[in-house]
Design a protein around this motif. Sequence first.
Motif, PDB file in Angstrom:
ATOM      1  N   ALA A 109       0.825  -1.210   0.000  1.00 54.73           N
ATOM      2  CA  ALA A 109       0.000   0.000   0.000  1.00 54.73           C
ATOM      3  C   ALA A 109       0.858   1.258   0.000  1.00 54.73           C
ATOM      4  O   ALA A 109       0.583   2.215  -0.739  1.00 54.73           O
ATOM      5  N   VAL A 110       1.920   1.260   0.806  1.00 55.07           N
ATOM      6  CA  VAL A 110       2.808   2.422   0.880  1.00 55.07           C
ATOM      7  C   VAL A 110       3.579   2.596  -0.425  1.00 55.07           C
ATOM      8  O   VAL A 110       3.768   3.723  -0.898  1.00 55.07           O
ATOM      9  N   PHE A 111       3.999   1.485  -1.021  1.00 52.30           N
ATOM     10  CA  PHE A 111       4.730   1.548  -2.286  1.00 52.30           C
ATOM     11  C   PHE A 111       3.855   2.155  -3.374  1.00 52.30           C
ATOM     12  O   PHE A 111       4.327   2.939  -4.209  1.00 52.30           O
ATOM     13  N   ARG A 112       2.573   1.829  -3.351  1.00 49.25           N
ATOM     14  CA  ARG A 112       1.643   2.430  -4.318  1.00 49.25           C
ATOM     15  C   ARG A 112       1.585   3.948  -4.139  1.00 49.25           C
ATOM     16  O   ARG A 112       1.661   4.701  -5.121  1.00 49.25           O
ATOM     17  N   ASP A 113       1.443   4.394  -2.898  1.00 54.39           N
ATOM     18  CA  ASP A 113       1.407   5.837  -2.629  1.00 54.39           C
ATOM     19  C   ASP A 113       2.714   6.496  -3.052  1.00 54.39           C
ATOM     20  O   ASP A 113       2.724   7.626  -3.550  1.00 54.39           O
ATOM     21  N   TYR A 114       3.819   5.790  -2.839  1.00 52.86           N
ATOM     22  CA  TYR A 114       5.122   6.312  -3.233  1.00 52.86           C
ATOM     23  C   TYR A 114       5.196   6.476  -4.757  1.00 52.86           C
ATOM     24  O   TYR A 114       5.729   7.485  -5.262  1.00 52.86           O
ATOM     25  N   LEU A 115       4.666   5.513  -5.497  1.00 55.51           N
ATOM     26  CA  LEU A 115       4.644   5.622  -6.955  1.00 55.51           C
ATOM     27  C   LEU A 115       3.800   6.809  -7.401  1.00 55.51           C
ATOM     28  O   LEU A 115       4.192   7.546  -8.312  1.00 55.51           O
TER      29      LEU A 115
END
Length: 226
Positions: A109-115
């Motif tokens: 989930a955090v990686f998605r927000d980072y992208l």
Amino acid sequence: MLQKIFAVAVFSMLACVHSVNAADVKLTDPNKMVRQVSDNTFARITKDQPIIVDNNEYLRVIVEEELMPYIDYKYAALRVLGSEVSKIRALTDEAEKAQAIKDIQRFIAVFRDYLVATYAGVFTQYTNQHVEFAPPQPFKGKDVVVIKTTIVENGKPDIRIDFKVRQDRDGNWRAYDMIAEGISLLDAKQSELQGMLRQQGIAHVSDLLEQKSQLPVQFRGNSAND
């Protein structure tokens, strides 16, 4: 340097502008998917320039609505985690295993927000580059296809950008990596984080990416760690 290459890679998805409705994106054809997503996203950026000039944060909205549905961020996140995922199989304590699974779910989930934040920042660097697509790649019977493009900009050397897209169980294709002049951006991010993942754990890296994703959308410069 990596950030600059990453910016150019994203631009290659956005440079050929035609009028294509989001509902018309052909997920069953990787060649058409990449072209149509580029059309939709860049057309939206062009149309909403007055809003973007007033508020760069609006670029997050455009990324969420026009780009992220066609990015396989879950697969990309698991690729970045690498061997950290396989370690779960060796856990025998159920509570420990449950926590490890939660850590991975949070990382995704955090990686998605980072992208989303990264793409939004990249779009502030657009300077009207021209992109040439290679002939459509055959994809029948394959589960990964590389879509080849070349970035052409006056006064600068051409840059080769390849997009790796994969087919899911439903037969739909989504992008998960970009290879700029032979450098996999996903592999670069994995190399950057693997030491931290091994020494400080997934939760710590998730905290770090979460902090970066919450920074204001602004011109990111040429930092390789943005």
